[in-house]
Design a protein around this motif. Sequence first.
Motif, PDB file in Angstrom:
ATOM      1  N   LEU A  56       0.823  -1.210   0.000  1.00  0.00           N
ATOM      2  CA  LEU A  56       0.000   0.000   0.000  1.00  0.00           C
ATOM      3  C   LEU A  56       0.857   1.260   0.000  1.00  0.00           C
ATOM      4  CD1 LEU A  56      -2.708  -1.340   2.398  1.00  0.00           C
ATOM      5  CD2 LEU A  56      -3.148  -0.482   0.092  1.00  0.00           C
ATOM      6  N   LEU A  57       1.950   1.234   0.749  1.00  0.00           N
ATOM      7  CA  LEU A  57       2.845   2.392   0.744  1.00  0.00           C
ATOM      8  C   LEU A  57       3.551   2.520  -0.596  1.00  0.00           C
ATOM      9  CD1 LEU A  57       3.929   4.809   2.229  1.00  0.00           C
ATOM     10  CD2 LEU A  57       5.645   3.321   3.299  1.00  0.00           C
ATOM     11  N   GLN A  58       3.908   1.408  -1.210  1.00  0.00           N
ATOM     12  CA  GLN A  58       4.500   1.464  -2.547  1.00  0.00           C
ATOM     13  C   GLN A  58       3.512   2.074  -3.539  1.00  0.00           C
ATOM     14  OE1 GLN A  58       7.833   0.479  -3.618  1.00  0.00           O
ATOM     15  NE2 GLN A  58       7.039   1.848  -5.208  1.00  0.00           N
ATOM     16  N   ALA A  59       2.241   1.773  -3.396  1.00  0.00           N
ATOM     17  CA  ALA A  59       1.218   2.381  -4.262  1.00  0.00           C
ATOM     18  C   ALA A  59       1.197   3.898  -4.071  1.00  0.00           C
ATOM     19  CB  ALA A  59      -0.155   1.779  -3.965  1.00  0.00           C
ATOM     20  N   ALA A  60       1.345   4.361  -2.828  1.00  0.00           N
ATOM     21  CA  ALA A  60       1.399   5.800  -2.571  1.00  0.00           C
ATOM     22  C   ALA A  60       2.642   6.413  -3.198  1.00  0.00           C
ATOM     23  CB  ALA A  60       1.367   6.073  -1.067  1.00  0.00           C
ATOM     24  N   VAL A  61       3.783   5.740  -3.068  1.00  0.00           N
ATOM     25  CA  VAL A  61       5.022   6.226  -3.688  1.00  0.00           C
ATOM     26  C   VAL A  61       4.844   6.300  -5.200  1.00  0.00           C
ATOM     27  CG1 VAL A  61       7.458   5.691  -4.112  1.00  0.00           C
ATOM     28  CG2 VAL A  61       6.507   5.436  -1.799  1.00  0.00           C
ATOM     29  N   ASP A  62       4.244   5.275  -5.790  1.00  0.00           N
ATOM     30  CA  ASP A  62       4.010   5.275  -7.244  1.00  0.00           C
ATOM     31  C   ASP A  62       3.104   6.431  -7.657  1.00  0.00           C
ATOM     32  OD1 ASP A  62       5.619   3.036  -7.420  1.00  0.00           O
ATOM     33  OD2 ASP A  62       3.943   1.623  -7.573  1.00  0.00           O
ATOM     34  N   LEU A  63       2.078   6.716  -6.872  1.00  0.00           N
ATOM     35  CA  LEU A  63       1.189   7.849  -7.156  1.00  0.00           C
ATOM     36  C   LEU A  63       1.937   9.178  -7.138  1.00  0.00           C
ATOM     37  CD1 LEU A  63      -2.021   7.033  -5.135  1.00  0.00           C
ATOM     38  CD2 LEU A  63      -1.934   7.578  -7.562  1.00  0.00           C
ATOM     39  N   SER A  64       2.926   9.287  -6.258  1.00  0.00           N
ATOM     40  CA  SER A  64       3.671  10.542  -6.152  1.00  0.00           C
ATOM     41  C   SER A  64       4.381  10.896  -7.450  1.00  0.00           C
ATOM     42  CB  SER A  64       4.660  10.496  -4.988  1.00  0.00           C
ATOM     43  OG  SER A  64       5.783   9.689  -5.278  1.00  0.00           O
ATOM     44  N   ARG A  65       4.641   9.915  -8.283  1.00  0.00           N
ATOM     45  CA  ARG A  65       5.289  10.162  -9.585  1.00  0.00           C
ATOM     46  C   ARG A  65       4.387  10.973 -10.520  1.00  0.00           C
ATOM     47  NH1 ARG A  65       9.743   6.773  -9.471  1.00  0.00           N
ATOM     48  NH2 ARG A  65       9.509   4.948  -8.126  1.00  0.00           N
ATOM     49  N   LEU A  66       3.085  11.006 -10.237  1.00  0.00           N
ATOM     50  CA  LEU A  66       2.150  11.790 -11.056  1.00  0.00           C
ATOM     51  C   LEU A  66       2.209  13.283 -10.741  1.00  0.00           C
ATOM     52  CD1 LEU A  66      -0.969   9.438 -10.861  1.00  0.00           C
ATOM     53  CD2 LEU A  66       0.691   9.639 -12.725  1.00  0.00           C
ATOM     54  N   SER A  67       2.781  13.619  -9.604  1.00  0.00           N
ATOM     55  CA  SER A  67       2.884  15.017  -9.189  1.00  0.00           C
ATOM     56  C   SER A  67       3.943  15.718 -10.027  1.00  0.00           C
ATOM     57  CB  SER A  67       3.265  15.089  -7.712  1.00  0.00           C
ATOM     58  OG  SER A  67       3.362  16.424  -7.308  1.00  0.00           O
ATOM     59  N   PRO A  68       3.565  16.798 -10.705  1.00  0.00           N
ATOM     60  CA  PRO A  68       4.561  17.488 -11.515  1.00  0.00           C
ATOM     61  C   PRO A  68       5.638  18.116 -10.639  1.00  0.00           C
ATOM     62  CG  PRO A  68       2.440  18.626 -11.593  1.00  0.00           C
ATOM     63  CD  PRO A  68       2.257  17.407 -10.763  1.00  0.00           C
ATOM     64  N   PRO A  69       6.921  17.898 -10.943  1.00  0.00           N
ATOM     65  CA  PRO A  69       7.983  18.510 -10.144  1.00  0.00           C
ATOM     66  C   PRO A  69       7.837  20.031 -10.134  1.00  0.00           C
ATOM     67  CG  PRO A  69       8.899  16.913 -11.678  1.00  0.00           C
ATOM     68  CD  PRO A  69       7.451  17.103 -12.049  1.00  0.00           C
ATOM     69  N   ALA A  70       7.994  20.612  -8.955  1.00  0.00           N
ATOM     70  CA  ALA A  70       7.889  22.059  -8.800  1.00  0.00           C
ATOM     71  C   ALA A  70       8.836  22.499  -7.692  1.00  0.00           C
ATOM     72  CB  ALA A  70       6.454  22.460  -8.464  1.00  0.00           C
ATOM     73  N   PRO A  71       9.330  23.719  -7.768  1.00  0.00           N
ATOM     74  CA  PRO A  71      10.249  24.194  -6.731  1.00  0.00           C
ATOM     75  C   PRO A  71       9.543  24.554  -5.428  1.00  0.00           C
ATOM     76  CG  PRO A  71       9.843  25.922  -8.334  1.00  0.00           C
ATOM     77  CD  PRO A  71       9.163  24.684  -8.857  1.00  0.00           C
ATOM     78  N   THR A  72       8.215  24.497  -5.417  1.00  0.00           N
ATOM     79  CA  THR A  72       7.455  24.945  -4.248  1.00  0.00           C
ATOM     80  C   THR A  72       6.813  23.823  -3.443  1.00  0.00           C
ATOM     81  OG1 THR A  72       5.516  25.224  -5.655  1.00  0.00           O
ATOM     82  CG2 THR A  72       6.922  27.171  -5.310  1.00  0.00           C
ATOM     83  N   HIS A  73       6.932  22.579  -3.900  1.00  0.00           N
ATOM     84  CA  HIS A  73       6.310  21.484  -3.140  1.00  0.00           C
ATOM     85  C   HIS A  73       6.963  20.150  -3.448  1.00  0.00           C
ATOM     86  CE1 HIS A  73       4.166  19.834  -6.616  1.00  0.00           C
ATOM     87  NE2 HIS A  73       3.767  21.048  -6.902  1.00  0.00           N
ATOM     88  N   TYR A  74       6.796  19.236  -2.489  1.00  0.00           N
ATOM     89  CA  TYR A  74       7.245  17.864  -2.673  1.00  0.00           C
ATOM     90  C   TYR A  74       6.242  17.124  -3.555  1.00  0.00           C
ATOM     91  CZ  TYR A  74      10.248  18.724   1.364  1.00  0.00           C
ATOM     92  OH  TYR A  74      11.175  19.237   2.228  1.00  0.00           O
ATOM     93  N   ALA A  75       6.709  16.103  -4.239  1.00  0.00           N
ATOM     94  CA  ALA A  75       5.841  15.174  -4.959  1.00  0.00           C
ATOM     95  C   ALA A  75       5.477  14.072  -3.963  1.00  0.00           C
ATOM     96  CB  ALA A  75       6.567  14.600  -6.169  1.00  0.00           C
ATOM     97  N   VAL A  76       4.195  14.006  -3.605  1.00  0.00           N
ATOM     98  CA  VAL A  76       3.722  13.079  -2.577  1.00  0.00           C
ATOM     99  C   VAL A  76       2.510  12.336  -3.105  1.00  0.00           C
ATOM    100  CG1 VAL A  76       2.868  12.873  -0.193  1.00  0.00           C
ATOM    101  CG2 VAL A  76       4.525  14.662  -0.777  1.00  0.00           C
TER     102      VAL A  76
END
Length: 147
Positions: A9-29
């Motif tokens: 389940l945590l790996q699924a959350a980590v995989d979802l974080s890859r959908l977050s566009p990289p930005a200088p103002t936030h983490y990809a979570v």
Amino acid sequence: MTLRSDRDLLQAAVDLSRLSPPAPTHYAVGAVVTDLAGTVLATGYTGEVEHFHAEEAALAKLAGAGAALYTSLEPCTFRRSRPRPCTDLILAAGIRRVVLALREPLLFADCHGVESLRAAGVEVVELPELAPAVRAINAHLLAAPAL
């Protein structure tokens, strides 16, 4: 969809974080909310909804309360962009268990999510074996992990 282990389940959350566009103002979570049996009730990732953190995006999709939340990064205790931090949203949703891979690095705020959740009676489990993947996904903000 039912996944069986905290690691899955945590790996699924980590995989979802890859959908977050990289930005200088936030983490990809990424975040996954489940019921007691491990059935996924909702998911979210940072940037899925403008200004929403991953936990906030997942919790906003629930009609009722979930039992557990899996998040790639420690839930925040301070927000600049929204009125309520993710730890408050987790507590308000009745989440009783949080599983995470990495505590929030001291970059944007001094986060005390683990301590705040535990003080409120929430079980918090850390799976640091997934932390290198979270660091790599957030390499746009953090130094690349040593190999």
